[in-house]
Design a protein around this motif. Sequence first.
Motif: not given
Length: 255
Positions: A210-219
């Motif tokens: 879930q956190m990984a998906a959020q970081i990719m969204s930030v990218f």
Amino acid sequence: MGWRRNRKTAAESEAIEVHTQAQEAAATAVDPAKPLLVVEGVERTFQTGGQPLHVLKGIHMELLPRQLVMLRGRSGSGKTTLLNMIGGLDQPSKGTIFFHGMPFHDMSDDQRTKVRRKEIGFIFQAYALMPLLSAYENVELSLRMAGVPGGEWKARVEHCLELVGLAKRMHHRPFELSGGEQQRVAIAKSIAHRPSLLLADEPTAELDSQMAAQIMSVFQTIIRTEQVTICMTTHDPTILEVADHVYEMVDGKFI
């Protein structure tokens, strides 16, 4: 009458400011079809115990403006070594690397350092934050190191932290933040000096899905808003679908 005159003056000033911003945007416009970075025939060999260890074996790649590019491969495949080459932290044993048309492979250490300070941002797996500084102060520190004028710090720091969703947590220190929040601070820190290229080494390796998906969204957000190119390493197959291009690495080569 005076009120109308003042209103007109304010409107004119606003129009001039908008026009100036448009001129600046046009001046810094990047041709999306022209590569930001070109790697041709890059090899990297290390000497271990008197024997050559071939880590990179003839790499060819391009990074286009405003793209998210992933280097995928198992540990030991050579992807971090390649990332170091792209970022000017190391030089190839053979081959060429051109960044903004500049021969990165042929520069001195000082020349590459100057380019990195202005044009490249780094995100590390271990976050690389100063533990006694707040999120705000960590981002501000990167601006100090890049030589950005002090008058620009406050607005830029607040903008970067808001961009990664930490506007309400900017005065917390790293130990008061979750792993995902610390990674966001690291991202804000890496883009504060307005680089054209952002390099990230396994930025989601320590995070849950879930956190990984959020970081990719930030990218994806900062690519759109900051006009930056991101090249990252990963071995996580769940995040590949958001990439514009994926290079698969096996034993120092692309397949």
